[in-house]
Design a protein around this motif. Structure first.
Motif, PDB file in Angstrom:
ATOM      1  N   ILE A  98       3.345  -3.680  13.007  1.00 37.42           N
ATOM      2  CA  ILE A  98       4.351  -2.687  12.611  1.00 37.42           C
ATOM      3  C   ILE A  98       4.494  -2.722  11.087  1.00 37.42           C
ATOM      4  N   THR A  99       4.841  -1.578  10.511  1.00 38.67           N
ATOM      5  CA  THR A  99       5.017  -1.491   9.059  1.00 38.67           C
ATOM      6  C   THR A  99       6.508  -1.379   8.769  1.00 38.67           C
ATOM      7  N   GLN A 100       6.991  -2.300   7.930  1.00 35.46           N
ATOM      8  CA  GLN A 100       8.431  -2.354   7.634  1.00 35.46           C
ATOM      9  C   GLN A 100       8.666  -2.347   6.145  1.00 35.46           C
ATOM     10  N   THR A 139       2.890  -6.401  -5.110  1.00 31.79           N
ATOM     11  CA  THR A 139       2.533  -5.339  -6.049  1.00 31.79           C
ATOM     12  C   THR A 139       3.631  -4.293  -6.145  1.00 31.79           C
ATOM     13  N   LYS A 140       4.143  -3.858  -4.974  1.00 32.65           N
ATOM     14  CA  LYS A 140       5.172  -2.817  -4.977  1.00 32.65           C
ATOM     15  C   LYS A 140       6.564  -3.390  -5.223  1.00 32.65           C
ATOM     16  N   ASN A 141       6.614  -4.686  -5.486  1.00 30.73           N
ATOM     17  CA  ASN A 141       7.891  -5.336  -5.769  1.00 30.73           C
ATOM     18  C   ASN A 141       8.006  -5.733  -7.242  1.00 30.73           C
ATOM     19  N   ASP A 177      -5.404   4.062   5.659  1.00 30.62           N
ATOM     20  CA  ASP A 177      -5.615   3.811   4.223  1.00 30.62           C
ATOM     21  C   ASP A 177      -6.326   2.506   3.891  1.00 30.62           C
ATOM     22  N   GLU A 178      -7.034   1.921   4.847  1.00 30.94           N
ATOM     23  CA  GLU A 178      -7.703   0.660   4.523  1.00 30.94           C
ATOM     24  C   GLU A 178      -9.203   0.734   4.765  1.00 30.94           C
ATOM     25  N   CYS A 179      -9.716   1.936   4.880  1.00 28.69           N
ATOM     26  CA  CYS A 179     -11.168   2.142   4.900  1.00 28.69           C
ATOM     27  C   CYS A 179     -11.871   1.313   5.984  1.00 28.69           C
ATOM     28  N   PHE A 228      -5.181 -10.984  -3.166  1.00 24.07           N
ATOM     29  CA  PHE A 228      -5.086 -10.006  -4.254  1.00 24.07           C
ATOM     30  C   PHE A 228      -4.352  -8.714  -3.875  1.00 24.07           C
ATOM     31  N   ASN A 229      -4.565  -8.242  -2.653  1.00 24.13           N
ATOM     32  CA  ASN A 229      -3.955  -6.947  -2.332  1.00 24.13           C
ATOM     33  C   ASN A 229      -3.585  -6.823  -0.857  1.00 24.13           C
ATOM     34  N   GLY A 230      -2.961  -5.695  -0.544  1.00 23.90           N
ATOM     35  CA  GLY A 230      -2.414  -5.508   0.791  1.00 23.90           C
ATOM     36  C   GLY A 230      -3.473  -5.258   1.845  1.00 23.90           C
ATOM     37  N   THR A 231      -4.529  -4.569   1.476  1.00 28.65           N
ATOM     38  CA  THR A 231      -5.601  -4.317   2.442  1.00 28.65           C
ATOM     39  C   THR A 231      -6.183  -5.642   2.925  1.00 28.65           C
ATOM     40  N   ALA A 232      -6.418  -6.556   1.996  1.00 32.54           N
ATOM     41  CA  ALA A 232      -6.951  -7.868   2.369  1.00 32.54           C
ATOM     42  C   ALA A 232      -5.935  -8.649   3.189  1.00 32.54           C
ATOM     43  N   ALA A 233      -4.684  -8.614   2.761  1.00 35.69           N
ATOM     44  CA  ALA A 233      -3.650  -9.367   3.475  1.00 35.69           C
ATOM     45  C   ALA A 233      -3.564  -8.908   4.931  1.00 35.69           C
ATOM     46  N   ASN A 234      -3.455  -7.601   5.119  1.00 31.71           N
ATOM     47  CA  ASN A 234      -3.351  -7.076   6.483  1.00 31.71           C
ATOM     48  C   ASN A 234      -4.607  -7.378   7.293  1.00 31.71           C
ATOM     49  N   SER A 235      -5.755  -7.092   6.708  1.00 33.41           N
ATOM     50  CA  SER A 235      -7.013  -7.216   7.447  1.00 33.41           C
ATOM     51  C   SER A 235      -7.268  -8.657   7.865  1.00 33.41           C
ATOM     52  N   ALA A 272      -0.113   4.343  10.508  1.00 24.55           N
ATOM     53  CA  ALA A 272      -0.100   3.024   9.851  1.00 24.55           C
ATOM     54  C   ALA A 272      -1.142   2.941   8.749  1.00 24.55           C
ATOM     55  N   HIS A 273      -0.778   2.262   7.681  1.00 21.63           N
ATOM     56  CA  HIS A 273      -1.690   2.044   6.547  1.00 21.63           C
ATOM     57  C   HIS A 273      -3.005   1.414   7.022  1.00 21.63           C
ATOM     58  N   VAL A 274      -2.920   0.475   7.966  1.00 21.78           N
ATOM     59  CA  VAL A 274      -4.140  -0.186   8.449  1.00 21.78           C
ATOM     60  C   VAL A 274      -5.090   0.821   9.094  1.00 21.78           C
ATOM     61  N   THR A 333       8.304   1.818   7.219  1.00 21.43           N
ATOM     62  CA  THR A 333       7.109   2.563   7.573  1.00 21.43           C
ATOM     63  C   THR A 333       6.568   3.319   6.360  1.00 21.43           C
ATOM     64  N   GLU A 334       5.394   3.879   6.531  1.00 22.15           N
ATOM     65  CA  GLU A 334       4.720   4.614   5.461  1.00 22.15           C
ATOM     66  C   GLU A 334       5.567   5.785   4.960  1.00 22.15           C
ATOM     67  N   THR A 335       6.473   6.293   5.815  1.00 21.60           N
ATOM     68  CA  THR A 335       7.336   7.397   5.382  1.00 21.60           C
ATOM     69  C   THR A 335       8.762   6.910   5.094  1.00 21.60           C
ATOM     70  N   MET A 372       3.592  -8.020  10.906  1.00 24.17           N
ATOM     71  CA  MET A 372       4.372  -7.040  10.148  1.00 24.17           C
ATOM     72  C   MET A 372       3.695  -6.784   8.806  1.00 24.17           C
ATOM     73  N   ASP A 373       3.386  -5.501   8.541  1.00 29.59           N
ATOM     74  CA  ASP A 373       2.902  -5.085   7.225  1.00 29.59           C
ATOM     75  C   ASP A 373       4.145  -4.835   6.373  1.00 29.59           C
ATOM     76  N   GLY A 374       4.432  -5.787   5.510  1.00 30.94           N
ATOM     77  CA  GLY A 374       5.621  -5.688   4.664  1.00 30.94           C
ATOM     78  C   GLY A 374       5.260  -5.371   3.223  1.00 30.94           C
ATOM     79  N   ALA A 375       4.432  -4.350   3.032  1.00 32.52           N
ATOM     80  CA  ALA A 375       4.063  -3.958   1.667  1.00 32.52           C
ATOM     81  C   ALA A 375       5.318  -3.667   0.844  1.00 32.52           C
ATOM     82  N   ARG A 376       6.371  -3.184   1.551  1.00 25.96           N
ATOM     83  CA  ARG A 376       7.666  -2.939   0.901  1.00 25.96           C
ATOM     84  C   ARG A 376       8.777  -3.679   1.649  1.00 25.96           C
ATOM     85  N   PHE A 377       8.433  -4.867   2.120  1.00 21.92           N
ATOM     86  CA  PHE A 377       9.387  -5.670   2.890  1.00 21.92           C
ATOM     87  C   PHE A 377      10.747  -5.828   2.186  1.00 21.92           C
TER      88      PHE A 377
HETATM   89  C1  LIG Z   1       0.522  -0.129  -0.512  1.00 17.56           C
HETATM   90  C2  LIG Z   1       0.461  -0.518   0.917  1.00 17.56           C
HETATM   91  C3  LIG Z   1      -0.367  -1.562   1.342  1.00 17.56           C
HETATM   92  C4  LIG Z   1      -1.291  -2.317   0.408  1.00 17.56           C
HETATM   93  O1  LIG Z   1      -2.273  -1.549  -0.173  1.00 17.56           O
HETATM   94  P1  LIG Z   1      -3.340  -2.113  -1.221  1.00 17.56           P
HETATM   95  O2  LIG Z   1      -3.667  -0.917  -2.041  1.00 17.56           O
HETATM   96  O3  LIG Z   1      -4.493  -2.613  -0.438  1.00 17.56           O
HETATM   97  O4  LIG Z   1      -2.688  -3.212  -1.982  1.00 17.56           O
HETATM   98  C5  LIG Z   1      -0.310  -1.929   2.674  1.00 17.56           C
HETATM   99  N1  LIG Z   1       0.501  -1.309   3.536  1.00 17.56           N
HETATM  100  C6  LIG Z   1       1.304  -0.289   3.163  1.00 17.56           C
HETATM  101  C7  LIG Z   1       2.202   0.338   4.155  1.00 17.56           C
HETATM  102  C8  LIG Z   1       1.295   0.148   1.848  1.00 17.56           C
HETATM  103  O5  LIG Z   1       2.086   1.151   1.476  1.00 17.56           O
END
Ligand SMILES: *Cc1c(COP(=O)(O)O)cnc(C)c1O
Length: 354
Positions: free
Chosen positions: A143-145, A207-209, A94-96, A63-70, A89-91, A147-149, A174-179
């Motif tokens: 690694i985030t590709q 989601t971000k695509n 931003d993933e509680c 469903f979402n990126g937090t689950a995918a990464n975790s 890193a988001h992990v 990156t968050e910035t 690779m965290d490719g939330a915006r791959f």
């Molecule tokens: C948005 C994002 C995610 C996914 O976040 P969810 O809110 O859990 O879907 C993961 N990594 C990065 C870098 C993000 O920007």
């Protein structure tokens, strides 16, 4: 009917569903299909990924990126292992604590970085800092590709990271939330940036695509995917009507929208950056390499921008963050640039009058 509020760029998650994803969702809604992922849509989406990546990878949908990464990180080690990531890193931020939670306690080891990019040296330093039984054993690098910035690792940088990973016995995630945005920037194939450069597992953001919801997890080393379906189910991430998570992928992947959407977001980020980078007191905090623009500006200017109705976050580094999705309207980007220009001028006038 509610009227549409003017478009905002606070997050790329403000965007709606792109036409290609929506059309596939509607098509999947015509009639019934087998549940829990044993349906044709899910098969077709997984095949579309294998074609796009030119690899016989294992593909999962959550469903979402937090689950995918975790869940991906949890599958790469044991609870006593550790995961090396950038401090931003988001992990980590931003993933509680979900990566630690789903791995039953694997510790994240954070490295200071510039622009959120890990380096082979930083990885080596953390991975070799301790080898005694009292320290959680390093096993994974993430690694985030981009990156968050919004910085993009070059293929060469990913290769040099994967080579130190191989040398030290570490898996590379690779965290490719915006791959797709990184693919658009580098103009490389998805395969070149991942399995071709030594990445073991990719989380590909939907989601971000331009999708409503959903991320895909791709295991290029198929042995690592063993029992991953159970992990997803246990974590509450197995969709019973899986076709609604998987069908939109057929829409964006088969049509090429995955890349066009990202190219558009990137182009809008450049549009804003080019318009405002030269304004007095305004500074781009990071080079614009994807769909993000981070602006440092005096508080009075940012307050004035807010007063003009603009929403943005300042939680990363104190600057104003603007994110551009598939649906970003170039006219609205121009309005934002104009309002920022006027906010700078108004703040100057007030300062002069004082
Ligand atoms: C948005 C994002 C995610 C996914 O976040 P969810 O809110 O859990 O879907 C993961 N990594 C990065 C870098 C993000 O920007």
């Amino acid at each position: 009917m509610t009227t549409q509020a003017p478009q905002q760029f606070a997050s790329d998650n403000y965007a709606g569903i792109c036409p290609e994803a929506l059309a596939a969702m509607m098509a999947a809604n015509a009639g019934s299909a087998v549940a829990y992922g044993d349906d044709d849509w899910t098969q077709r989406a997984a095949d579309a990924f294998r074609r796009l990546f030119e690899a016989e990878c294992e593909v999962f949908f959550v469903f979402n990126g937090t689950a995918a990464n975790s869940l991906a990180l949890a599958s790469l080690g044991q609870s006593y292992h550790s995961v090396i990531c950038a401090a931003s890193a988001h992990v980590e931020t931003d993933e509680c604590g979900a990566p630690e939670f789903f791995s039953n306690g694997s510790k994240l080891l954070v490295a200071p970085t510039s622009g959120g990019k890990l380096t082979p040296e930083a990885i080596r330093t953390l991975a070799t800092s301790r080898s005694d039984i009292h320290f959680p054993k390093p096993r994974v690098v993430t690694i985030t590709q981009p990156t968050e910035t919004g910085q993009v690792y070059t293929i060469e940088e990913i290769r040099s990271i994967s080579s130190v990973c191989r040398e030290l016995g570490l898996k590379l995630h690779m965290d490719g939330a915006r791959f797709p945005h990184a693919c658009a920037t580098l103009g490389c194939t998805p395969g070149e940036m991942t399995h071709g450069a030594g990445v073991d597992v990719l989380c590909f953001g939907g989601t971000k695509n331009g999708m409503a919801v959903g991320e895909a997890i791709l295991f290029f080393d198929r042995a690592l995917a063993e029992d991953f379906d159970y992990r997803c189910k246990q974590a509450g991430q197995l969709a019973s009507k899986m076709r609604f998570l998987s069908a939109p992928w057929t829409g964006v992947l088969e049509s090429g929208a995955w890349l066009r959407n990202a190219e558009h977001g990137n182009a809008c980020a450049h549009l804003l950056a080019d318009e405002v980078a030269q304004l007095p007191g305004v500074r781009l905090m990071f080079p614009v390499e994807a769909n993000a623009v981070f602006l440092e500006a005096p508080v009075e200017v940012l307050d004035r921008l807010r007063a003009r109705g603009w929403r943005f976050y300042t939680f990363i580094g104190g600057g104003a963050r603007f994110m551009f999705a598939w649906d970003a309207q170039p006219e609205r980007v121009a309005e934002l640039a104009r309002d920022l220009r006027e906010a700078v001028a108004d703040a100057e006038d007030t300062a002069l009058a004082a």
